[in-house]
Each structure stands twice: as structure tokens, then as C-alpha cells.
Design a protein around this motif. Structure first.
Motif, PDB file in Angstrom:
ATOM      1  N   LEU A 162      10.228   1.688  16.419  1.00  0.00           N
ATOM      2  CA  LEU A 162      11.014   2.620  15.621  1.00  0.00           C
ATOM      3  C   LEU A 162      10.386   2.875  14.256  1.00  0.00           C
ATOM      4  N   ALA A 163       9.636   1.888  13.761  1.00  0.00           N
ATOM      5  CA  ALA A 163       9.037   2.022  12.425  1.00  0.00           C
ATOM      6  C   ALA A 163       7.768   2.860  12.450  1.00  0.00           C
ATOM      7  N   LEU A 164       7.045   2.866  13.568  1.00  0.00           N
ATOM      8  CA  LEU A 164       5.794   3.620  13.632  1.00  0.00           C
ATOM      9  C   LEU A 164       5.984   5.102  13.297  1.00  0.00           C
ATOM     10  N   PRO A 165       6.990   5.784  13.844  1.00  0.00           N
ATOM     11  CA  PRO A 165       7.180   7.191  13.468  1.00  0.00           C
ATOM     12  C   PRO A 165       7.508   7.378  11.991  1.00  0.00           C
ATOM     13  N   VAL A 166       8.096   6.335  11.370  1.00  0.00           N
ATOM     14  CA  VAL A 166       8.470   6.445   9.961  1.00  0.00           C
ATOM     15  C   VAL A 166       7.225   6.543   9.082  1.00  0.00           C
ATOM     16  N   PHE A 167       6.129   5.899   9.497  1.00  0.00           N
ATOM     17  CA  PHE A 167       4.886   6.005   8.730  1.00  0.00           C
ATOM     18  C   PHE A 167       4.465   7.465   8.583  1.00  0.00           C
ATOM     19  N   MET A 168       4.675   8.247   9.652  1.00  0.00           N
ATOM     20  CA  MET A 168       4.252   9.642   9.645  1.00  0.00           C
ATOM     21  C   MET A 168       5.309  10.573   9.059  1.00  0.00           C
ATOM     22  N   MET A 169       6.558  10.098   8.939  1.00  0.00           N
ATOM     23  CA  MET A 169       7.619  10.956   8.400  1.00  0.00           C
ATOM     24  C   MET A 169       7.384  11.307   6.943  1.00  0.00           C
ATOM     25  N   GLY A 182      12.333   1.045   5.007  1.00  0.00           N
ATOM     26  CA  GLY A 182      11.962   1.724   3.773  1.00  0.00           C
ATOM     27  C   GLY A 182      10.512   1.482   3.393  1.00  0.00           C
ATOM     28  N   TYR A 183      10.022   0.255   3.613  1.00  0.00           N
ATOM     29  CA  TYR A 183       8.624  -0.048   3.330  1.00  0.00           C
ATOM     30  C   TYR A 183       7.700   0.785   4.212  1.00  0.00           C
ATOM     31  N   ALA A 184       8.102   0.979   5.471  1.00  0.00           N
ATOM     32  CA  ALA A 184       7.281   1.782   6.379  1.00  0.00           C
ATOM     33  C   ALA A 184       7.120   3.197   5.835  1.00  0.00           C
ATOM     34  N   TYR A 185       8.195   3.757   5.297  1.00  0.00           N
ATOM     35  CA  TYR A 185       8.136   5.102   4.732  1.00  0.00           C
ATOM     36  C   TYR A 185       7.226   5.129   3.505  1.00  0.00           C
ATOM     37  N   THR A 186       7.339   4.102   2.665  1.00  0.00           N
ATOM     38  CA  THR A 186       6.513   4.044   1.452  1.00  0.00           C
ATOM     39  C   THR A 186       5.033   3.935   1.788  1.00  0.00           C
ATOM     40  N   ILE A 187       4.705   3.074   2.756  1.00  0.00           N
ATOM     41  CA  ILE A 187       3.306   2.939   3.171  1.00  0.00           C
ATOM     42  C   ILE A 187       2.797   4.258   3.743  1.00  0.00           C
ATOM     43  N   GLY A 188       3.691   4.980   4.407  1.00  0.00           N
ATOM     44  CA  GLY A 188       3.312   6.275   4.965  1.00  0.00           C
ATOM     45  C   GLY A 188       2.850   7.261   3.906  1.00  0.00           C
ATOM     46  N   GLN A 189       3.385   7.143   2.692  1.00  0.00           N
ATOM     47  CA  GLN A 189       2.948   8.022   1.616  1.00  0.00           C
ATOM     48  C   GLN A 189       1.478   7.751   1.248  1.00  0.00           C
ATOM     49  N   PHE A 190       1.094   6.470   1.255  1.00  0.00           N
ATOM     50  CA  PHE A 190      -0.305   6.132   0.996  1.00  0.00           C
ATOM     51  C   PHE A 190      -1.196   6.644   2.131  1.00  0.00           C
ATOM     52  N   ILE A 191      -0.699   6.519   3.352  1.00  0.00           N
ATOM     53  CA  ILE A 191      -1.465   6.994   4.499  1.00  0.00           C
ATOM     54  C   ILE A 191      -1.716   8.494   4.385  1.00  0.00           C
TER      55      ILE A 191
END
Length: 368
Positions: free
Chosen positions: A24-31, A233-242
Motif C-alpha cells: 500500500l505504501a509503494l503507490p504513495v511514493f509516486m503520489m 506519511g513518510y512514504a509520501y515525503t520520500i516520494g517528494q525527494f524521488i
């Protein structure tokens, strides 16, 4: 035994919950990529009007800088005007003794032949493709506003639908909608199509957030729910760096849009493995299906014995085997208080009725 205790009984925060949370967290990285994408795909590079066509053909011996000097006026900040050019070429400005006073007295006009863009940093954006500058610069903000409107509408639509049709089916659909509409945006033939696809992408964004959080929290034991929400929430934040790294490597806006959208097809395919929320199944009266999901979780968590106790078996006489607990009845009795809570009616005043609710509501308002 409460429902939270029942989750502990079938493994607590076991293999199933950890695997489920990761998927469930993997898609959040890209959101985060979709939410902040226009910072890169709609970046506005330095630009100025095209010089007069006759100046290019008749003065091929002049350097580019000289053509710009006689065609583009200078603003008060001593920068080239972005939206104006001289009506007539001002050859005398090539004289090094020209003063700034002379420059401001020249007759100018709007950019009727288009714009030249500095593509050294952003080779291709929606701004350069559809000339969203000068009089059209507000269209860039319109595109982002429509995306945010899609998020608002998606929260209303998919939030209500998930309570009616379940979290699993809605999140599967939203993965597909995000993948399809995000990819379609990369092939948008016009700005109008671009805005329409971005609006639908925003709707899918809300559906993924709401149903993803619901599924992860409702399958997590009570004591770990705060951690699960924080990791989300951390997954989303890391996604911004990605996103920053991906945008640095892929500078064409269409390829960048496609890169952050295609992974959702992968998320769509593996989401069919997801388990429906057992809590939601019980609340809507689907106890038998809830038992099946709990047995599956118990098996993955290596708690097969606990799962066997949730069986409902019927012998040849049609009577339930006395060796097993009547799972549906147990689930219904365990969930009586939660079902009653769900069926109660609430108003907006309940958000501030008690000190705890006032504190939570106030914190959430400041966070958002």
C-alpha cells in the motif's frame, strides 16, 4: 473479545500486515510526484518575443544577441521584456553610447509571432508547448486548480463509495484510473485535454489516499495504527525527494508525466491480491466473507490454528459442527458496539464536542 483483540488473535502485526503495508505504501511514493508534478512539467523558463522574421532573413550576418538588442526592449529591472517587442527594429541601439532613456521611448507591441524560450534547464514543459505566458500565464494556475478540484471531488465521491462498496474494489479502480489518466495526460493533444486528464487524476489521488489509509489502519492492531499512519506519511515525503531526482534525469514533460504514471499499472495488477477490510465486511453484514479474510490472514501470519477456530462447517445433517466456533455470530457480537457507533448520526459539532475531539480537530486543521 473485541475486533481489535480478534486481529491480535490471528497474528497481530504479522507477515500479512507488514506485506500489506509495504504494497500500500509503494503507490504513495509516486503520489507525491503527481501532486507536485507541475513544479517541473509547468515550469516557466526565461522567454522573450520572437524577433521580426524579416530581421532574421535580411541580417544573417548579425549575431543573435545583436538581433535581440534591436528587437526586444529592456524593462525597469534592466532585463529583457518577456511580453513586448519593438514595432520597428531599432538599429541605432547597437551604438554602445545608447542610453536607457532612449530605450524606454521606443514604440512597442505584443508578441504576435510567439516566444523564444531558454531551454537550457527545462527543454520542454506545458508552458513552452502551449505558450502559457504573458496574457495566458494564468492558465498554468488554472491547470493546477483543476487538479486540486479533482482531489476535492474525489474525496467526496470515493469516500462515500468506499463505505458502500468496500475499500478494496475502490482502491483497485483508483489505481487503474490514476494509471490511465496519468498516462493519457502525457499524450494530451491540447491544453483542454491536459486539464481534463489532470482533473480525473486528482480524483484518483483522493481515492488512493482514503482507501489506502483505511485498509492499512483497519488491518493493523490498535497499538500500531499510529505507527502505520506515520509510515504512510513518510512514504509520501520520500516520494517528494524521488520526484526531484526523476525530474532532474527526465526533463521532457511528456516523458516525465509518463514515468510517474506507468507504475500504477503495476500497482493495479498486484492490488487484486489485497484483502478486503474485515471490519467493513462485518459492519455491512458480510460476516461469512469476513471469516474467510480473517482465515487467510491467519494462514499468512502462520496462525493456522487460530484461523481454524473461525471455520463455519456444516455436517451432512446441515448442522454446524460443535467443534468450531460460530464465527459469524461471534463477529457480530464482538462488533455490536462498533456497528452501533457507525449507524449513529453525527453532525459537524461533534468535531468540537469533547476536549479530545477539539484537540484532534485543531491539530488536523493546522497540519492541513
Amino acid at each position: 473479545m473485541s475486533f481489535a483483540e480478534l486481529l491480535e488473535h490471528v497474528g497481530g502485526m504479522g507477515r500479512f500486515q507488514i506485506t500489506f503495508l509495504v504494497l500500500l505504501a509503494l503507490p504513495v511514493f509516486m503520489m507525491a510526484s503527481h501532486n507536485l508534478l507541475q513544479n517541473f512539467t509547468a515550469a516557466t523558463p526565461e522567454h522573450h518575443c520572437f524577433v521580426h522574421h524579416d530581421a532574421i532573413y535580411e541580417n544573417q550576418s548579425l549575431t543573435y544577441e545583436d538581433l535581440i538588442k534591436v528587437s526586444i526592449p529592456i524593462d525597469k529591472k534592466q532585463q529583457r521584456e518577456e511580453c513586448l517587442r519593438f514595432v520597428n527594429l531599432q538599429w541605432w541601439l547597437l551604438n554602445p553610447n545608447t542610453t536607457s532613456v532612449n530605450r524606454t521611448e521606443m514604440e512597442t507591441e505584443l508578441c504576435s509571432d510567439g516566444w523564444m524560450y531558454n531551454r537550457s534547464i527545462f527543454p520542454s514543459t506545458i508552458v513552452t508547448e502551449w505558450n502559457l505566458v504573458c496574457a495566458s500565464r494564468t492558465l498554468k494556475q488554472l491547470a493546477q486548480s483543476l487538479y486540486m478540484a479533482g482531489i476535492l471531488l474525489g474525496g467526496i465521491v470515493f469516500g462515500g463509495l468506499s463505505d458502500r462498496y468496500g475499500r478494496r474494489s475502490l482502491i483497485i479502480w483508483c489505481y487503474f484510473q490514476m494509471a490511465a489518466m496519468g498516462s493519457a495526460t502525457a499524450f494530451a493533444p491540447s491544453f483542454s485535454f491536459y486539464c481534463a486528464f489532470r482533473f480525473l487524476t486528482g480524483m484518483a489521488f483522493s481515492g488512493i489516499v482514503l482507501n489506502g489509509v483505511s485498509l492499512s489502519v483497519e488491518w493493523a492492531p490498535t497499538k500500531t495504527r499510529a505507527i502505520v499512519g506515520t509510515l504512510y506519511g513518510y512514504a509520501y515525503t520520500i516520494g517528494q525527494f524521488i520526484l526531484a531526482g526523476v525530474a532532474y534525469l527526465i526533463q521532457d514533460w511528456r516523458w516525465l508525466q509518463l514515468t510517474v504514471s506507468l507504475p500504477y499499472f503495476i500497482f493495479f495488477f498486484y492490488s487484486w491480491w489485497f484483502a478486503e477490510s474485515a471490519r467493513w465486511l462485518v459492519i455491512v453484514g458480510k460476516q461469512d466473507q469476513a471469516v474467510k479474510e480473517l482465515k487467510r490472514v491467519a494462514r499468512i501470519n502462520r496462525k493456522k490454528d487460530a484461523g481454524d477456530k473461525l471455520n463455519i462447517e456444516v455436517n451432512s445433517a446441515g448442522l454446524e459442527d460443535v467443534e468450531y466456533l460460530l464465527a459469524a455470530k461471534i463477529l457480530r457480537s464482538n462488533m455490536k458496539e462498533e456497528i452501533a457507533t457507525v449507524k449513529s448520526s453525527y453532525t459537524i459539532t461533534d468535531l468540537v464536542r469533547t476536549p479530545t475531539m477539539r484537540r484532534i480537530s485543531c491539530c488536523l486543521c493546522f497540519v492541513w
